[in-house]
Scaffold this active site. Structure first.
Site, mmCIF file in Angstrom:
data_model
loop_
_atom_site.group_PDB
_atom_site.id
_atom_site.type_symbol
_atom_site.label_atom_id
_atom_site.label_comp_id
_atom_site.label_asym_id
_atom_site.label_seq_id
_atom_site.Cartn_x
_atom_site.Cartn_y
_atom_site.Cartn_z
ATOM 1 N N SER A 59 0.829 -1.215 0.000
ATOM 2 C CA SER A 59 0.000 0.000 0.000
ATOM 3 C C SER A 59 0.857 1.255 0.000
ATOM 4 C CB SER A 59 -0.895 0.020 1.239
ATOM 5 O OG SER A 59 -1.633 -1.160 1.307
ATOM 6 N N ASP A 73 3.077 -8.280 9.743
ATOM 7 C CA ASP A 73 4.370 -8.920 9.456
ATOM 8 C C ASP A 73 5.588 -8.155 9.972
ATOM 9 O OD1 ASP A 73 2.953 -10.826 8.149
ATOM 10 O OD2 ASP A 73 3.364 -10.076 6.147
ATOM 11 N N ARG A 109 -4.263 -13.017 12.495
ATOM 12 C CA ARG A 109 -4.658 -11.660 12.137
ATOM 13 C C ARG A 109 -5.659 -11.067 13.102
ATOM 14 N NH1 ARG A 109 -2.996 -9.498 7.852
ATOM 15 N NH2 ARG A 109 -2.448 -10.709 6.026
HETATM 16 P P1 ADP Z 1 -0.044 -4.573 1.914
HETATM 17 O O1 ADP Z 1 -0.279 -3.108 1.870
HETATM 18 O O2 ADP Z 1 -0.606 -5.174 3.155
HETATM 19 O O3 ADP Z 1 1.391 -4.934 1.664
HETATM 20 P P2 ADP Z 1 -0.746 -5.359 -0.829
HETATM 21 O O4 ADP Z 1 0.669 -5.608 -1.213
HETATM 22 O O5 ADP Z 1 -1.774 -6.322 -1.269
HETATM 23 O O6 ADP Z 1 -0.918 -5.244 0.758
HETATM 24 O O7 ADP Z 1 -1.139 -3.918 -1.353
HETATM 25 C C1 ADP Z 1 -2.436 -3.401 -1.156
HETATM 26 C C2 ADP Z 1 -2.893 -2.605 -2.353
HETATM 27 O O8 ADP Z 1 -1.980 -1.525 -2.584
HETATM 28 C C3 ADP Z 1 -2.902 -3.391 -3.670
HETATM 29 O O9 ADP Z 1 -4.079 -4.126 -3.810
HETATM 30 C C4 ADP Z 1 -2.802 -2.282 -4.682
HETATM 31 O O10 ADP Z 1 -4.050 -1.659 -4.881
HETATM 32 C C5 ADP Z 1 -1.885 -1.290 -3.990
HETATM 33 N N1 ADP Z 1 -0.503 -1.494 -4.434
HETATM 34 C C6 ADP Z 1 0.392 -2.386 -3.980
HETATM 35 N N2 ADP Z 1 1.568 -2.307 -4.622
HETATM 36 C C7 ADP Z 1 1.420 -1.318 -5.530
HETATM 37 C C8 ADP Z 1 2.274 -0.723 -6.523
HETATM 38 N N3 ADP Z 1 3.538 -1.123 -6.690
HETATM 39 N N4 ADP Z 1 1.765 0.295 -7.254
HETATM 40 C C9 ADP Z 1 0.513 0.720 -7.085
HETATM 41 N N5 ADP Z 1 -0.328 0.202 -6.180
HETATM 42 C C10 ADP Z 1 0.096 -0.808 -5.417
#
Ligand code: ADP
Length: 728
Positions: A106, A151, A258
């Site tokens: 995110s 995490d 969680r």
């Molecule tokens: P977390 O934030 O818990 O690591 P995610 O990796 O699934 O979870 O990311 C959540 C959301 O953030 C994704 O579904 C997407 O909408 C957005 N996101 C993640 N990585 C990117 C990226 N590199 N560029 C743009 N949006 C992203």
């Protein structure tokens, strides 16, 4: 100028996210701005699910797990077109400040969004989706990140919102599995979450290993040196196969990790960081970089988002390149220290760690004062460290009276060598296994105490305890001129639920206490749900320090907190009763839970907890109810919290290293060295040793607390977030 601030939770949900939403919304409103929630993460941003938030919309939020404003994985936001629509929606709502609580994904997305912002706006103007005036007005997108993730996988912060709650769930499960494992002499392979980061597995590991049982913790993303995935089944095959042939079971904790109500620490962290995030949004000027809010040891700091995202990505690259040393380094110094402490305290027979004979010491370990969660964890890791290095760990049983009482008749009963088999299982035990006592060396006789030190040939002393332990250390230091056996290095690891020891902002046991108190208050609040309009006045411990009351107040959203530092007067009571009246009058039934006031047991000798409850009841003129509740010793908790366990391990190892450094020094040298008598503490962003000579000057001996207390600033935050009016 920022006028409208949006808050969003995104990615995997984590306990504490709601606390940050509450803090962001209320701090925004307190600052005279309007607050909005972007629902369902980036999905809500792209698809325009944006809701205006009022004060009452976030009532009771911080007790709830998960996220109440929703989260989702959003593929559209990964595409430029999705981000373009997101930009338009923000501008349409007039939102120019955004707080995003989410994990590394995110925040990486947030970083991209912000980089593209000027281009997105030009595109929107060209497509006539927004006007030129709007482009000028919204030329700067003001984003602040909060790291919400179980995490603990983000660079430049020691903890993420949710990681300690999750660790709590894992430890609870492991404690449960432990008992069945040892009953059946079984081996268990436990899979914990953490796709790219082993923090959960490592921290949980601090409490593993026994003799009748074998417990192996495997992180979801575990791999070998060649990056080949290590699955729980592979570990099971090793344990179950020859030569071990252990009866082995696999348990995957899965989504249980969680869930649930956030622990006290996550409630505090999310609240304090939420407040800080809004401050950062309000302070941002066009051209500033985006920030995220981090915590280093005990200090909340604003850091550039770009660098942290880059470091987080670098870490993943380091692992891909099989550069594991670099990966651990990038995880930050705290992680590296935990990893070292873990290695030393779980395998005590590593020949490489042993010191030569002439460098080995007799190290005495004593617990002083009331028991506190984590004391055993500290003793255990001190013993492990001693054994690993070749020192002899001597436990003094039942404090100074224990030492002296048995001195002549039964010396073997008072001081005992500890071995690994005995202490290994102590990590999850509350109380003090070696016994503790409040009496000072001066109560049992300085001469007699010194004589015991001489008889047992102690070379160093490790003290674990609270203000009494601190006083004892001060007495022995003062007496070192008269009694040569006290001319040895001594270090105190503060352990007390009151957290009132000078030289530290955190004492082992205070987190366990806060967790107990938070559960208690949640239950009390809920019990009011049948009869709305009830105020509970809950009495907290904490001696002459309002730490416990204030931090618990922060964690549960207390309406008011009464502390010994501030005291209570009629004007305060009258104002709070008036506030209660108004707050009940405007309550539209958003939550049926009751309201809470926390009263430190020593806030006032006159206005007792019961009296306060009675006054409130009388003054409410029948419009609301009031009851008092006293959790008493319940506040010491049952099993120590994960934070108290792991910090006790790490700090105890540091204390041992410090004592060890004095080997070979003469009594004269030690007597002259101010640093030989010290307290280990967490102060701001660092772990420090304070010398007694200096700390004694900063001690309020009468009220048994430091002259200045770092947490005092949090008192105002509790008030601000409950809408409590200030006395002019
Ligand atoms: P977390 O934030 O818990 O690591 P995610 O990796 O699934 O979870 O990311 C959540 C959301 O953030 C994704 O579904 C997407 O909408 C957005 N996101 C993640 N990585 C990117 C990226 N590199 N560029 C743009 N949006 C992203």
């Amino acid at each position: 100028m920022t006028k409208r601030i949006g808050v969003m939770t995104s990615g995997g949900d984590s306990p504490g996210m709601n606390g940050s939403v509450r803090a962001v919304v209320r701090t925004t409103l307190n600052s005279g701005c309007e607050a909005f929630a972007i629902l369902e993460g980036y999905d809500g941003l792209v698809n325009n699910m944006i809701k205006k938030m009022e004060w009452a919309d976030v009532r009771g939020f911080q007790s709830e797990g998960g996220t109440l404003i929703g989260t989702a994985r959003c593929a559209e936001f990964r595409e430029r077109n999705g981000r373009l629509r997101g930009a338009k929606n923000l501008i349409t709502h007039g939102i120019n400040g955004l707080v995003i609580c989410g994990g590394d994904g995110s925040l990486t997305g947030a970083d991209t969004f912000r980089k593209e912002w000027p281009g997105l706006l030009s595109e929107l103007v060209a497509a006539k989706e927004i006007t030129q005036e709007q482009q000028d007005e919204f030329s700067f997108l003001n984003i602040v990140g909060l790291v919400g993730s179980i995490d603990n996988d983000f660079a430049d912060t020691d903890a993420t919102i949710g990681c300690y709650s999750s660790l709590g769930k894992i430890c609870e499960s492991l404690d449960t599995i432990d008992s069945t494992a040892s009953s059946h002499q079984r081996a268990f392979v436990i899979e914990v979450m953490g796709r790219h980061c082993g923090w959960l597995g490592l921290m949980a590991g601090h409490r593993k290993l026994g003799k009748r049982k074998t417990v192996v913790i495997v992180a979801e993303g575990a791999h070998d040196e060649d990056l080949k995935h290590i699955s729980p089944t592979m570990v099971k095959d090793v344990l179950a196969g020859a030569p071990l042939k252990l009866d082995t079971r696999i348990t995957t904790l899965g989504h249980l990790q969680r869930g649930g109500s956030p622990c006290a620490y996550d409630r505090q962290l999310s609240t304090l960081q939420g407040v800080e995030a809004v401050k950062a949004v309000l302070a941002a000027k066009p051209g500033d970089p985006s920030y995220f809010i981090s915590i280093i040891e005990n200090k909340i700091v604003k850091k550039p988002l770009l660098e942290a995202v880059a470091s987080t990505l670098k870490l993943a690259e380091a692992i891909k390149a099989k550069d594991f040393e670099k990966a651990i380094e990038l995880r930050g110094p705290e992680f590296a220290e935990y990893y070292e402490a873990y290695k030393i305290t779980t395998a005590t027979d590593q020949p490489g760690l042993k010191l030569p004979e002439n460098k080995r010491m007799n190290i005495a370990i004593i617990n002083v004062g009331a028991p506190a969660g984590g004391m055993n964890s500290a003793t255990r890791s001190a013993v492990a460290y001693c054994l690993a290095r070749g020192h002899t760990p001597w436990a003094i049983h039942n404090g100074f009276p224990g030492l002296v009482r048995h001195h002549r008749d039964k010396p073997e009963g008072s001081v005992r060598k500890l071995d690994w088999l005995e202490v290994d299982c102590w990590i999850s035990k509350g109380g003090s296994e070696i016994g503790t006592n409040r009496d000072m060396p001066s109560n049992v006789g300085l001469f007699a105490t010194a004589d015991c030190f001489r008889e047992w040939k102690f070379d160093a002393l490790f003290i674990v305890g609270g203000f009494e332990a601190y006083t004892a250390l001060s007495e022995m230091r003062a007496a070192r001129k008269e009694f040569p056996p006290f001319r040895i290095p001594m270090v105190l690891l503060p352990a007390t639920i009151s957290n009132n020891v000078p030289g530290t902002e955190y004492s082992v046991g205070s987190d366990t206490c806060l967790n107990a108190l938070v559960s208690y208050c949640d239950a009390v609040k809920q019990s009011a749900s049948a009869s709305r309009r009830r105020v509970f006045v809950v009495e907290t411990q904490g001696g002459k320090s309002g730490y416990i009351a204030t931090m618990a107040g922060l964690a549960i959203g207390a309406l008011a907190v009464y502390t010994p530092e501030e005291g209570i007067d009629l004007q305060t009571l009258a104002r709070d009763i008036q506030h209660l009246r108004e707050s009940f009058a405007t309550d539209r039934g958003q939550t049926r839970a009751g309201k809470l006031i926390l009263n430190s047991e020593h806030a006032s000798a006159t206005y007792t907890t019961q009296l306060i409850a009675n006054i409130i009841k009388e003054e409410s003129k029948g419009r609301f109810e009031s009851r008092h509740a006293i959790p008493g010793h319940f506040q010491q908790g049952v099993t120590p919290s994960p934070m108290d366990r792991v910090r006790a391990v790490r700090l105890a190892v540091k204390c041992m290293q410090r004592l060890e450094a004095y080997v070979g020094r003469t009594g004269e040298e030690i007597m002259a060295d101010e640093n030989a008598y010290a307290v280990i503490g967490i102060k701001g962003a660092s772990v420090v040793f304070g010398s007694m000579a200096e700390l004694e000057q900063e001690t309020n001996w009468k009220d048994r607390r430091p002259v200045s207390e770092a947490w005092l600033a949090n008192k105002k935050i509790v008030d601000d977030l409950s809408g409590r009016p200030q006395v002019p």
